[in-house]
Design a protein around this motif. Structure first.
Motif, PDB file in Angstrom:
ATOM      1  N   ILE A   1     -37.784  63.202   1.259  1.00 47.09           N
ATOM      2  CA  ILE A   1     -37.938  63.757   2.602  1.00 47.09           C
ATOM      3  C   ILE A   1     -39.381  63.592   3.091  1.00 47.09           C
ATOM      4  O   ILE A   1     -39.625  63.300   4.259  1.00 47.09           O
ATOM      5  CB  ILE A   1     -37.501  65.235   2.625  1.00 47.09           C
ATOM      6  N   ALA A   2     -40.336  63.727   2.187  1.00 47.70           N
ATOM      7  CA  ALA A   2     -41.750  63.596   2.542  1.00 47.70           C
ATOM      8  C   ALA A   2     -42.209  62.133   2.589  1.00 47.70           C
ATOM      9  O   ALA A   2     -43.390  61.861   2.777  1.00 47.70           O
ATOM     10  CB  ALA A   2     -42.604  64.368   1.534  1.00 47.70           C
ATOM     11  N   ALA A   3     -41.270  61.191   2.430  1.00 44.45           N
ATOM     12  CA  ALA A   3     -41.583  59.747   2.412  1.00 44.45           C
ATOM     13  C   ALA A   3     -42.540  59.409   1.277  1.00 44.45           C
ATOM     14  O   ALA A   3     -43.399  58.546   1.402  1.00 44.45           O
ATOM     15  CB  ALA A   3     -42.125  59.283   3.760  1.00 44.45           C
ATOM     16  N   ASN A   4     -42.397  60.096   0.157  1.00 41.74           N
ATOM     17  CA  ASN A   4     -43.272  59.894  -0.997  1.00 41.74           C
ATOM     18  C   ASN A   4     -42.496  59.317  -2.176  1.00 41.74           C
ATOM     19  O   ASN A   4     -42.631  59.757  -3.301  1.00 41.74           O
ATOM     20  CB  ASN A   4     -43.939  61.222  -1.385  1.00 41.74           C
TER      21      ASN A   4
ATOM     22  N   ARG B   1     -34.984  55.287   4.551  1.00 40.47           N
ATOM     23  CA  ARG B   1     -36.004  54.485   3.873  1.00 40.47           C
ATOM     24  C   ARG B   1     -35.526  54.230   2.453  1.00 40.47           C
ATOM     25  O   ARG B   1     -34.476  54.709   2.059  1.00 40.47           O
ATOM     26  CB  ARG B   1     -37.345  55.221   3.896  1.00 40.47           C
ATOM     27  N   TRP B   2     -36.306  53.500   1.685  1.00 47.15           N
ATOM     28  CA  TRP B   2     -35.908  53.194   0.318  1.00 47.15           C
ATOM     29  C   TRP B   2     -35.739  54.490  -0.470  1.00 47.15           C
ATOM     30  O   TRP B   2     -36.541  55.417  -0.341  1.00 47.15           O
ATOM     31  CB  TRP B   2     -36.950  52.297  -0.365  1.00 47.15           C
ATOM     32  N   LYS B   3     -34.678  54.539  -1.276  1.00 46.81           N
ATOM     33  CA  LYS B   3     -34.381  55.731  -2.065  1.00 46.81           C
ATOM     34  C   LYS B   3     -34.123  55.297  -3.508  1.00 46.81           C
ATOM     35  O   LYS B   3     -33.335  54.381  -3.750  1.00 46.81           O
ATOM     36  CB  LYS B   3     -33.139  56.415  -1.493  1.00 46.81           C
ATOM     37  N   PRO B   4     -34.777  55.955  -4.462  1.00 51.32           N
ATOM     38  CA  PRO B   4     -34.560  55.540  -5.863  1.00 51.32           C
ATOM     39  C   PRO B   4     -33.154  55.893  -6.339  1.00 51.32           C
ATOM     40  O   PRO B   4     -32.611  56.937  -5.996  1.00 51.32           O
ATOM     41  CB  PRO B   4     -35.608  56.353  -6.632  1.00 51.32           C
TER      42      PRO B   4
END
Length: 154
Positions: free
Chosen positions: A123-126, A89-92
């Motif tokens: 990891i928590a999709a947050n 997913r998107w990662k900063p």
């Protein structure tokens, strides 16, 4: 869904053997074992334990591998990544701003300093790229909790 690998090993052929090394090892919170009649492979808190084939000792990155041992190690790494890989997913980017939903279901701004806190949010999709996207999910969480039924036994 494609997964991000938690364990990667690089191999380089040296004559009839294989040199190898970890190039990624994000398995510090994983305990996984794979055994058959002649092989024992485990990863515990980021440390690899492997007894493959006729070897009677644990292999490490200083050991050269034959073709059989290389194949077994590759299969083990694939098992780990299949089971524990993180959905992509998107990662900063490092030192860039991102948004999270905090413990009060409020949107908060963070900077990715490449520390465990950011890794845990990922990891928590947050991790959200925009405040607006984070607000959409925060509102969904608020609605879910507002509609929660109270346990009648309490």
């Amino acid at each position: 869904m494609e997964k991000e690998k938690v364990l990667e090993i690089e191999f380089k052929q040296v004559w009839d053997k294989w040199a190898w090394r970890f190039i990624k090892n994000d398995t510090t919170e994983i305990e996984y074992h794979s055994t058959d009649k002649t092989n024992i492979l485990s990863i515990i808190n980021g440390i690899l334990f492997a007894i493959i084939g006729d070897n009677k000792k644990n292999i490490n990155e200083f050991d050269m591998l034959n073709d059989y041992s290389k194949t077994k190690l590759e299969e083990f790494v694939n098992e780990i990544n299949e089971k524990y890989g993180i959905p992509k997913r998107w990662k900063p980017e490092i030192n860039k701003r991102y948004y999270v939903i905090d413990e009060f279901l409020e949107v908060a701004s963070r900077i990715n300093y490449n520390i465990n806190f950011t890794k845990r949010n990922y990891i928590a999709a947050n991790c959200f790229e925009t405040r607006e996207e984070a607000e959409v999910y925060a509102e969904k969480f608020r609605k879910i909790l507002a509609e929660r039924e109270v346990n009648k036994n309490e």
